[in-house]
Design an enzyme around this catalytic site. Structure first.
Site, PDB file in Angstrom:
ATOM      1  N   LYS A 102       6.798   3.176   1.482  1.00 24.64           N
ATOM      2  CA  LYS A 102       7.407   4.155   0.574  1.00 24.64           C
ATOM      3  C   LYS A 102       8.430   4.912   1.414  1.00 24.64           C
ATOM      4  CE  LYS A 102       7.455   6.295  -3.449  1.00 24.64           C
ATOM      5  NZ  LYS A 102       8.002   5.665  -4.644  1.00 24.64           N
ATOM      6  N   ASP A 128       5.672   1.070  -5.195  1.00 22.75           N
ATOM      7  CA  ASP A 128       5.610   1.100  -6.665  1.00 22.75           C
ATOM      8  C   ASP A 128       6.224  -0.174  -7.240  1.00 22.75           C
ATOM      9  OD1 ASP A 128       7.801   2.183  -5.382  1.00 22.75           O
ATOM     10  OD2 ASP A 128       8.226   3.711  -6.881  1.00 22.75           O
ATOM     11  N   ASP A 178      -5.083  -1.242   0.339  1.00 29.63           N
ATOM     12  CA  ASP A 178      -6.345  -1.155  -0.386  1.00 29.63           C
ATOM     13  C   ASP A 178      -6.092  -1.394  -1.876  1.00 29.63           C
ATOM     14  OD1 ASP A 178      -8.932  -0.626  -1.105  1.00 29.63           O
ATOM     15  OD2 ASP A 178      -8.898   1.507  -0.617  1.00 29.63           O
ATOM     16  N   TYR A 227      -6.743   7.376   5.550  1.00 31.50           N
ATOM     17  CA  TYR A 227      -8.209   7.335   5.521  1.00 31.50           C
ATOM     18  C   TYR A 227      -8.815   7.846   6.824  1.00 31.50           C
ATOM     19  CZ  TYR A 227      -7.822   4.311   1.382  1.00 31.50           C
ATOM     20  OH  TYR A 227      -7.534   3.800   0.141  1.00 31.50           O
ATOM     21  N   ASP A 244      -6.675  -5.132  -4.181  1.00 36.69           N
ATOM     22  CA  ASP A 244      -7.524  -5.223  -5.370  1.00 36.69           C
ATOM     23  C   ASP A 244      -6.715  -5.674  -6.589  1.00 36.69           C
ATOM     24  OD1 ASP A 244      -9.750  -4.541  -3.980  1.00 36.69           O
ATOM     25  OD2 ASP A 244     -10.375  -2.930  -5.318  1.00 36.69           O
TER      26      ASP A 244
END
Ligand code: NAD
Length: 369
Positions: free
Chosen positions: A190, A222, A246, A139, A250
């Site tokens: 990852k 994942d 992020d 980001y 959620d």
């Protein structure tokens, strides 16, 4: 820290002032706090033309903690890129206060497990914390476009990884204090594909021996996404970089099914003030009606007590009082008669619809009991 904690209170917009006023009543039942109320968000735009003044930022940095309601509303929605927007106040606070860690606990109240989209046997016992890195990664890296090609760069330094890893280990330790289960941090990355993830895993592993009382395991993102819905009760603290955090925070939040119940904390360097706020927004559709659910803000105040002011026992008192009023069947309209909830357990009490004030009075009565 001063004996009477100094809290900058930013009620904000919409239901913000209602839920924050309710929360200071709850805090006052636990001890003495010195509040300094300031404008931030749309109300500050109206008064000063900007969502966050330098003066308010300075006051926040000088406080022991900052308690925020919510900001925004249709009045300040604009498509003009040059017009001030309430959310700029939130970003300005994060940046100005150096808040690099976002903490979101997910602990469905036993009385509300029926609101979860998951089966009750899966969700029961879930009590986890997502620690998300907030100021680095993709980001904030270089991004751009060259014709039909676009790029976003993910970059992390070892120092950035180390400080968020320490935040996670310390949070795990605080959560584990007084309980007989060994605290555990699950680091998400990852590492089978990304170089930043390999650095992440290396640094988290290197920091771990400083917290020998906390277990560490690693999960690929994942796999973490799957395990969060298949066995949420087995997680303790999850730590992840900005983008993965992020998404996972959620996903984890949805496990409760109740937006009005979710608290959050944003923390910076040890000893610096943190920012504590509910996850939900300013709910302009119900502002001023006296029906806003104040519980996410009460639980944010509990996070403030635990992670910001070193008062874990008071945090637990708030959390227990919230559980107790829900167990008695009290529900603000957002929690009442959830259409996805299965038929009530025949042994459970009748639901009683209450407004913000009655819910607050009930929590205060539990604290006084
Ligand atoms: P929202 O979270 O404000 O509301 C979504 C729905 O949930 C609404 O129906 C609302 O009534 C309900 N709701 C939310 N909190 C509630 C509570 N405590 N009690 C009862 N019901 C509650 O999200 P939105 O409608 O997308 O956004 C409204 C405004 O809030 C926008 O201006 C948005 O930019 C802003 N916002 C601010 C923050 C923040 O301050 N951190 C976060 C998200 C959205």
């Amino acid at each position: 820290m001063s004996e009477t904690p100094r809290i900058v209170v930013l009620p904000g917009d919409g239901i913000g002032p209602e839920i924050v006023a309710a929360t200071t009543r709850v805090l006052d039942a636990l001890g003495q706090f010195a509040y300094e109320e300031r404008l931030m968000g749309g109300c500050s735009i109206d008064a000063h033309g900007t969502a966050l003044t330098d003066e308010v930022l300075t006051a926040c940095k000088a406080a022991d903690a900052v308690l925020l309601g919510a900001v925004g509303g249709p009045k300040w929605d604009t498509t003009n890129p040059d017009a001030p927007r309430p959310e700029q106040g939130l970003l300005g606070l994060r940046k100005g206060m150096g808040l690099y860690a976002n903490l979101r606990p997910v602990r469905p109240s036993p009385a509300l497990v029926g609101a979860s989209p998951l089966r009750q046997d899966r969700i029961a016992g879930t009590d986890l914390l997502v620690v998300r890195e907030l100021t680095g990664g993709i980001y904030f890296g270089d991004s751009g476009r060259d014709g039909d090609v676009a790029h976003d760069t993910c970059e992390y330094s070892a120092a950035e990884v180390e400080r968020i890893a320490r935040t996670a280990f310390e949070a795990a330790r605080r959560r584990g204090a007084g309980s007989d289960r060994k605290p555990r941090v699950t680091s998400v990355d990852k590492a089978n594909v990304l170089e930043t993830s390999r650095l992440w895993r290396e640094v988290v592993t290197r920091v771990a021996p400083d917290y020998a009382d906390v277990e560490l395991d690693h999960l690929l993102v994942d796999n973490a996404a799957m395990q969060l819905v298949s066995r949420p009760a087995e997680f303790d603290v999850i730590v992840a970089e900005n983008l993965f955090g992020d998404i996972l925070s959620d996903e984890a939040a949805m496990l409760t099914g109740s937006l009005g119940m979710l608290p959050s904390a944003s923390l910076g360097a040890a000893g610096d003030p943190g920012l504590f706020e509910p996850v939900h927004g300013s709910a302009p559709d119900i502002a001023g009606q006296g029906v806003a659910n104040p519980l996410a803000t009460f639980l944010s105040a509990a996070l403030m007590l635990r992670h910001g002011l070193g008062r874990a026992a008071d945090a637990e008192r708030i959390e227990a009082a919230v559980d107790a009023v829900l167990a008695r069947g009290l529900r603000t309209p957002d929690l009442a008669g959830d259409p996805v909830a299965p038929a009530s357990d025949p042994g459970s009490p009748e639901e009683t619809r209450v407004g913000t004030e009655e819910m607050t009075d009930a929590v205060l009565a539990e604290l006084a009991a």
